[in-house]
Design a protein around this motif. Sequence first.
Motif, mmCIF file in Angstrom:
data_model
loop_
_atom_site.group_PDB
_atom_site.id
_atom_site.type_symbol
_atom_site.label_atom_id
_atom_site.label_comp_id
_atom_site.label_asym_id
_atom_site.label_seq_id
_atom_site.Cartn_x
_atom_site.Cartn_y
_atom_site.Cartn_z
ATOM 1 N N GLY A 12 0.809 -1.217 0.000
ATOM 2 C CA GLY A 12 0.000 0.000 0.000
ATOM 3 C C GLY A 12 0.839 1.262 0.000
ATOM 4 N N GLN A 13 0.459 2.207 -0.865
ATOM 5 C CA GLN A 13 1.100 3.514 -0.907
ATOM 6 C C GLN A 13 0.092 4.540 -0.429
ATOM 7 N N HIS A 31 -3.381 3.043 -2.281
ATOM 8 C CA HIS A 31 -3.451 2.263 -3.506
ATOM 9 C C HIS A 31 -2.213 1.371 -3.503
ATOM 10 N N TYR A 32 -2.221 0.336 -4.290
ATOM 11 C CA TYR A 32 -1.156 -0.650 -4.226
ATOM 12 C C TYR A 32 -0.181 -0.480 -5.379
ATOM 13 N N ILE A 33 1.111 -0.555 -5.044
ATOM 14 C CA ILE A 33 2.168 -0.434 -6.042
ATOM 15 C C ILE A 33 3.074 -1.657 -5.949
ATOM 16 N N PRO A 34 3.736 -2.026 -7.054
ATOM 17 C CA PRO A 34 4.673 -3.150 -7.009
ATOM 18 C C PRO A 34 6.017 -2.698 -6.445
ATOM 19 N N PRO A 93 5.369 6.007 1.425
ATOM 20 C CA PRO A 93 5.039 7.429 1.255
ATOM 21 C C PRO A 93 4.550 7.726 -0.163
ATOM 22 N N GLY A 94 3.638 8.668 -0.267
ATOM 23 C CA GLY A 94 3.036 9.002 -1.543
ATOM 24 C C GLY A 94 4.010 9.489 -2.592
ATOM 25 N N ARG A 95 5.131 10.081 -2.195
ATOM 26 C CA ARG A 95 6.115 10.604 -3.147
ATOM 27 C C ARG A 95 7.086 9.540 -3.625
ATOM 28 N N SER A 136 10.782 11.808 2.763
ATOM 29 C CA SER A 136 9.969 11.798 3.970
ATOM 30 C C SER A 136 8.532 12.106 3.595
ATOM 31 N N ILE A 137 7.630 11.864 4.518
ATOM 32 C CA ILE A 137 6.220 12.121 4.268
ATOM 33 C C ILE A 137 5.922 13.618 4.377
ATOM 34 N N LEU A 138 6.691 14.340 5.158
ATOM 35 C CA LEU A 138 6.420 15.755 5.392
ATOM 36 C C LEU A 138 6.813 16.612 4.203
ATOM 37 N N PRO A 139 6.096 17.736 3.971
ATOM 38 C CA PRO A 139 6.457 18.608 2.866
ATOM 39 C C PRO A 139 7.777 19.322 3.156
ATOM 40 N N ARG A 140 8.436 19.735 2.102
ATOM 41 C CA ARG A 140 9.716 20.445 2.282
ATOM 42 C C ARG A 140 9.497 21.932 2.285
#
Length: 122
Positions: free
Chosen positions: A56-57, A74-77, A97-99, A118-122
Amino acid sequence: MPRQMTCPACGEEEELTGERTAEGIAISCDRCGARWPRDTPYTCASCGGRDIRMRGQALTQFSRGTQLSIVGLHYIPLCAECDAEMLARANQQKPVPGRYRSAAAGRGGEDDGQEGLSILPR
């Protein structure tokens, strides 16, 4: 599980068309004209390996100012070799993480600027 469809010839992800045939579903790339069966086993786009795991992403959005919230998955390989560090994280029940761009899907690699992701915005 959902599959990320990517043209094996040109890497296109958007302009793909599926057609039902007697052998199953055939996918065609509208950009380069390549055609392949949908139900083929995953192979890593970076190393060609077949040890691919779906994880899961996180789908995120800012809910309050700078507070980032996970609103879905959503799932990614992920390749057991190329994406080993992120796969280990996902195996600890932590979402990818989404990115993050998966090397197994052909969008990752060492030179893609993911150092210190990281998950946090820069």
